[in-house]
Write a protein that holds these residues in place. Structure first.
Motif, PDB file in Angstrom:
ATOM      1  N   SER A  99      46.415  37.552  42.600  1.00  0.00           N
ATOM      2  CA  SER A  99      47.443  38.000  41.948  1.00  0.00           C
ATOM      3  C   SER A  99      47.748  39.584  41.959  1.00  0.00           C
ATOM      4  O   SER A  99      48.633  40.126  42.049  1.00  0.00           O
ATOM      5  CB  SER A  99      47.364  37.301  40.568  1.00  0.00           C
ATOM      6  OG  SER A  99      48.553  37.822  39.712  1.00  0.00           O
ATOM      7  N   CYS A 100      46.409  39.991  41.684  1.00  0.00           N
ATOM      8  CA  CYS A 100      46.515  41.544  41.423  1.00  0.00           C
ATOM      9  C   CYS A 100      46.756  42.352  42.810  1.00  0.00           C
ATOM     10  O   CYS A 100      47.629  43.136  42.912  1.00  0.00           O
ATOM     11  CB  CYS A 100      44.995  41.995  40.984  1.00  0.00           C
ATOM     12  SG  CYS A 100      44.737  41.808  39.439  1.00  0.00           S
ATOM     13  N   TYR A 101      46.408  41.686  43.990  1.00  0.00           N
ATOM     14  CA  TYR A 101      46.591  42.228  45.313  1.00  0.00           C
ATOM     15  C   TYR A 101      48.285  41.870  45.733  1.00  0.00           C
ATOM     16  O   TYR A 101      48.692  42.743  46.439  1.00  0.00           O
ATOM     17  CB  TYR A 101      45.612  41.737  46.333  1.00  0.00           C
ATOM     18  CG  TYR A 101      44.452  42.393  46.456  1.00  0.00           C
ATOM     19  CD1 TYR A 101      44.211  43.481  47.077  1.00  0.00           C
ATOM     20  CD2 TYR A 101      43.295  41.952  45.689  1.00  0.00           C
ATOM     21  CE1 TYR A 101      43.226  44.261  47.232  1.00  0.00           C
ATOM     22  CE2 TYR A 101      42.014  42.579  45.951  1.00  0.00           C
ATOM     23  CZ  TYR A 101      41.828  43.806  46.594  1.00  0.00           C
ATOM     24  OH  TYR A 101      40.887  44.591  46.785  1.00  0.00           O
ATOM     25  N   LYS A 102      48.670  40.753  45.284  1.00  0.00           N
ATOM     26  CA  LYS A 102      49.892  40.463  45.411  1.00  0.00           C
ATOM     27  C   LYS A 102      50.839  41.391  44.800  1.00  0.00           C
ATOM     28  O   LYS A 102      51.909  41.939  45.470  1.00  0.00           O
ATOM     29  CB  LYS A 102      50.245  38.842  44.993  1.00  0.00           C
ATOM     30  CG  LYS A 102      51.548  38.685  45.227  1.00  0.00           C
ATOM     31  CD  LYS A 102      51.673  37.285  46.185  1.00  0.00           C
ATOM     32  CE  LYS A 102      52.993  36.703  46.505  1.00  0.00           C
ATOM     33  NZ  LYS A 102      53.391  37.120  47.750  1.00  0.00           N
ATOM     34  N   LYS A 103      50.566  41.756  43.606  1.00  0.00           N
ATOM     35  CA  LYS A 103      51.384  42.525  43.070  1.00  0.00           C
ATOM     36  C   LYS A 103      51.222  44.094  42.987  1.00  0.00           C
ATOM     37  O   LYS A 103      52.019  44.941  42.693  1.00  0.00           O
ATOM     38  CB  LYS A 103      51.368  42.154  41.320  1.00  0.00           C
ATOM     39  CG  LYS A 103      51.943  40.906  41.105  1.00  0.00           C
ATOM     40  CD  LYS A 103      51.473  40.627  39.694  1.00  0.00           C
ATOM     41  CE  LYS A 103      51.997  39.131  39.169  1.00  0.00           C
ATOM     42  NZ  LYS A 103      51.623  38.751  37.951  1.00  0.00           N
TER      43      LYS A 103
END
Length: 188
Positions: free
Chosen positions: A82-86
């Motif tokens: 999620s961190c990489y996606k956002k």
């Protein structure tokens, strides 16, 4: 380490007569994480990312998540994805996010298969059936990500041996294809 994580949970939720104290939670999780406790690494990472009980620090939080993810924490893999996606605390990267998400899903599927094998082996919530337990262990071996196969096969060999011996002790006949697989791979 498990005791520290449990105590941290009590402080986090105000259980056992303890007051809610997120600073104490962070301290206990830090000690447990420092000694290698994977769940503590994950939870401490979230505390730093969200600034709960500690000063918000994305770099430290991401570092703890990475450590937990490297040790195959499904939750850490999902949150790091999620961190990489956002682009939260890391450069936005859909390819890394997708890769982490896929690893988490593969481990989640494997975890569900292993828990089902346990339930059938012990008759927890289902009729005890050692044939199904052994078959699920075999499926888990084939579903296991390549980088975890060595460890997983060691665990499954132990479990399969136990299930086989339990079946023999109870006079339960295992299916021929299950026995053939076990003989082929010398599981008993």
């Amino acid at each position: 380490s498990d005791a520290m994580v449990k105590l941290a949970s009590w402080y986090e939720h105000g259980k056992g007569g303890l007051p809610k104290n997120l600073k104490k939670v962070a301290c206990l999780l830090g000690q447990a994480a420092g000694s290698g406790h994977v769940r503590a690494k994950y939870k401490l990472g979230l505390m730093y990312i969200n600034g709960e009980g500690v000063d918000k620090n994305l770099a430290i939080g991401i570092s703890w998540l990475r450590q937990a993810a490297a040790e195959k924490s499904i939750e850490a893999l999902r949150d790091l994805s999620s961190c990489y996606k956002k682009g939260d605390g890391v450069p936005q990267n859909d390819a890394i996010a997708r890769n982490l998400s896929e690893k988490a899903e593969a481990l989640s599927k494997l975890d569900k298969i292993c828990k089902s094998a346990y339930r059938y082996a012990y008759g927890v919530g289902v009729k005890q059936d050692l044939n199904i337990a052994v078959a699920l262990c075999i499926v888990a071996t084939t579903e296991c990500p390549v980088e975890r196969r060595g460890h997983m096969q060691d665990v499954l060999v132990r479990d399969l041996n136990w299930y086989y011996n339990k079946a023999v002790d109870k006079g339960i006949s295992l299916d021929a294809d299950v026995l053939e697989f076990m003989e082929t791979y010398e599981y008993y």
